[in-house]
Design a protein around this motif. Structure first.
Motif, PDB file in Angstrom:
ATOM      1  N   GLY A   1      -3.797  -4.824  11.793  1.00 35.15           N
ATOM      2  CA  GLY A   1      -2.842  -4.579  12.864  1.00 35.15           C
ATOM      3  C   GLY A   1      -1.390  -4.673  12.446  1.00 35.15           C
ATOM      4  O   GLY A   1      -0.500  -4.401  13.257  1.00 35.15           O
ATOM      5  N   GLN A   2      -1.115  -5.030  11.186  1.00 37.66           N
ATOM      6  CA  GLN A   2       0.266  -5.139  10.713  1.00 37.66           C
ATOM      7  C   GLN A   2       0.586  -3.965   9.786  1.00 37.66           C
ATOM      8  O   GLN A   2      -0.220  -3.629   8.897  1.00 37.66           O
ATOM      9  N   PRO A   3       1.758  -3.349   9.962  1.00 40.71           N
ATOM     10  CA  PRO A   3       2.119  -2.200   9.113  1.00 40.71           C
ATOM     11  C   PRO A   3       2.219  -2.594   7.640  1.00 40.71           C
ATOM     12  O   PRO A   3       2.769  -3.636   7.293  1.00 40.71           O
ATOM     13  N   VAL A   4       1.660  -1.767   6.775  1.00 33.59           N
ATOM     14  CA  VAL A   4       1.806  -1.920   5.329  1.00 33.59           C
ATOM     15  C   VAL A   4       2.086  -0.545   4.746  1.00 33.59           C
ATOM     16  O   VAL A   4       1.772   0.481   5.343  1.00 33.59           O
ATOM     17  N   GLY A   5       2.701  -0.525   3.588  1.00 31.57           N
ATOM     18  CA  GLY A   5       2.906   0.758   2.908  1.00 31.57           C
ATOM     19  C   GLY A   5       4.258   1.400   3.147  1.00 31.57           C
ATOM     20  O   GLY A   5       4.480   2.521   2.665  1.00 31.57           O
ATOM     21  N   GLY A   6       5.146   0.715   3.854  1.00 35.92           N
ATOM     22  CA  GLY A   6       6.485   1.271   4.018  1.00 35.92           C
ATOM     23  C   GLY A   6       6.495   2.430   5.018  1.00 35.92           C
ATOM     24  O   GLY A   6       5.717   2.480   5.966  1.00 35.92           O
ATOM     25  N   GLU A   7       7.382   3.385   4.788  1.00 39.71           N
ATOM     26  CA  GLU A   7       7.545   4.503   5.702  1.00 39.71           C
ATOM     27  C   GLU A   7       6.328   5.437   5.669  1.00 39.71           C
ATOM     28  O   GLU A   7       5.724   5.646   4.625  1.00 39.71           O
ATOM     29  N   PRO A   8       5.943   5.987   6.846  1.00 35.87           N
ATOM     30  CA  PRO A   8       4.814   6.945   6.864  1.00 35.87           C
ATOM     31  C   PRO A   8       5.116   8.173   5.993  1.00 35.87           C
ATOM     32  O   PRO A   8       6.267   8.561   5.797  1.00 35.87           O
ATOM     33  N   VAL A   9       4.041   8.763   5.458  1.00 39.73           N
ATOM     34  CA  VAL A   9       4.145   9.961   4.616  1.00 39.73           C
ATOM     35  C   VAL A   9       4.065  11.200   5.523  1.00 39.73           C
ATOM     36  O   VAL A   9       3.195  11.302   6.385  1.00 39.73           O
ATOM     37  N   VAL A  10       5.010  12.133   5.299  1.00 41.06           N
ATOM     38  CA  VAL A  10       5.077  13.338   6.133  1.00 41.06           C
ATOM     39  C   VAL A  10       4.319  14.484   5.460  1.00 41.06           C
ATOM     40  O   VAL A  10       4.373  14.659   4.242  1.00 41.06           O
ATOM     41  N   PHE A  11       3.573  15.238   6.273  1.00 36.64           N
ATOM     42  CA  PHE A  11       2.899  16.443   5.775  1.00 36.64           C
ATOM     43  C   PHE A  11       2.856  17.456   6.912  1.00 36.64           C
ATOM     44  O   PHE A  11       3.197  17.155   8.050  1.00 36.64           O
TER      45      PHE A  11
ATOM     46  N   ALA B   1       0.842  -1.196   0.000  1.00 40.31           N
ATOM     47  CA  ALA B   1       0.000   0.000   0.000  1.00 40.31           C
ATOM     48  C   ALA B   1       0.878   1.247   0.000  1.00 40.31           C
ATOM     49  O   ALA B   1       1.968   1.243   0.568  1.00 40.31           O
ATOM     50  N   ARG B   2       0.397   2.279  -0.657  1.00 42.20           N
ATOM     51  CA  ARG B   2       1.112   3.564  -0.644  1.00 42.20           C
ATOM     52  C   ARG B   2       0.083   4.681  -0.532  1.00 42.20           C
ATOM     53  O   ARG B   2      -1.041   4.570  -1.007  1.00 42.20           O
ATOM     54  N   VAL B   3       0.521   5.768   0.129  1.00 38.20           N
ATOM     55  CA  VAL B   3      -0.365   6.898   0.398  1.00 38.20           C
ATOM     56  C   VAL B   3       0.095   8.100  -0.422  1.00 38.20           C
ATOM     57  O   VAL B   3       1.294   8.385  -0.488  1.00 38.20           O
ATOM     58  N   ALA B   4      -0.853   8.772  -1.026  1.00 35.42           N
ATOM     59  CA  ALA B   4      -0.572  10.027  -1.734  1.00 35.42           C
ATOM     60  C   ALA B   4      -1.386  11.128  -1.076  1.00 35.42           C
ATOM     61  O   ALA B   4      -2.572  10.937  -0.766  1.00 35.42           O
ATOM     62  N   LEU B   5      -0.747  12.285  -0.827  1.00 34.54           N
ATOM     63  CA  LEU B   5      -1.428  13.406  -0.171  1.00 34.54           C
ATOM     64  C   LEU B   5      -1.123  14.673  -0.950  1.00 34.54           C
ATOM     65  O   LEU B   5       0.030  15.108  -1.024  1.00 34.54           O
ATOM     66  N   GLU B   6      -2.161  15.246  -1.539  1.00 35.70           N
ATOM     67  CA  GLU B   6      -2.010  16.499  -2.286  1.00 35.70           C
ATOM     68  C   GLU B   6      -3.064  17.498  -1.814  1.00 35.70           C
ATOM     69  O   GLU B   6      -4.263  17.195  -1.833  1.00 35.70           O
ATOM     70  N   PRO B   7      -2.651  18.691  -1.365  1.00 39.00           N
ATOM     71  CA  PRO B   7      -1.260  19.116  -1.190  1.00 39.00           C
ATOM     72  C   PRO B   7      -0.672  18.526   0.081  1.00 39.00           C
ATOM     73  O   PRO B   7      -1.396  18.021   0.927  1.00 39.00           O
TER      74      PRO B   7
END
Length: 211
Positions: free
Chosen positions: A198-208, A92-98
């Motif tokens: 309950g298990q982490p997915v998506g790698g490193e958290p996204v910073v905003f 999983a990956r997260v995209a945040l705009e802006p």
């Protein structure tokens, strides 16, 4: 020339009847003895003969004890024969705009999930199963699980397939039961991460940032 013997003496009829009765009694005794002897001989032979099988004996009547069986493992939830996705095979990956938000404003985290397994699987991407969590340092600010209710979002993913998932955040802090009077997150730097079951997915958290 005359004979010196006189006429034969005849016995009374009762004598003959007694003789016949004695002879008949002797005959009956002989027959009875023979029958008894044969019966005793047959009975002794039958008792001495070993049984040809175990039928009728206490040992044969005992039922064999069945070996204890190991309970079969509980299968994973399935729909139409398709197993539930395992967190270890989901990317999983997260995209945040802006990437910079104003205080008091919300946003929607756009998540892309991918089945990295070898076969199709069923993924619950609802906000209680696929959980987005916003933190600032060690402070947990918001988590989608606390406001998810019973919402589900089941996705059937083929091997290697991707699907988009949207997780909305109103910009406020969250608490168990999702009370409506929680304050907005203040200015600062934040991170959003994902867990599945309950298990982490998506790698490193996204910073905003919020400011």
């Amino acid at each position: 020339m005359s004979s010196s013997t006189g006429p034969r003496r005849r016995h009374p009829p009762s004598v003959y009847w007694r003789r016949r009765a004695v002879a008949l009694l002797v005959l009956l005794l002989l027959v009875g003895g023979i029958v008894w002897g044969v019966s005793a001989l047959l009975g002794r032979d039958a008792g001495a003969a070993p049984p040809s099988s175990g039928e009728g004996t206490p040992e044969a009547q005992e039922q064999p004890t069945e070996a204890p069986t190991t309970p079969a493992p509980t299968p994973e939830p399935t729909t139409g024969g398709v197993a539930a996705c395992d967190a270890g095979t989901v990317e999983a990956r997260v995209a945040l705009e802006p990437a910079a938000l104003a205080v008091g404003s919300g946003t929607t985290f756009q998540v892309t999930v991918r089945n990295a397994g070898q076969g199709p699987c069923l993924l619950d991407a609802g906000p209680r199963a696929l959980v987005a969590t916003v933190v600032s340092g060690a402070d947990q600010v918001w988590t989608s699980a606390q406001c998810a209710g019973d919402a589900t979002n089941e996705l059937l993913l083929d091997a290697g397939a991707e699907a988009p998932v949207s997780l909305a955040w109103d910009g406020r802090r969250s608490a168990e039961g999702c009370p409506a009077d929680q304050p907005f997150a203040g200015a600062g730097t934040y991170r959003v991460g994902l867990t599945l079951g309950g298990q982490p997915v998506g790698g490193e958290p996204v910073v905003f940032t919020i400011g």
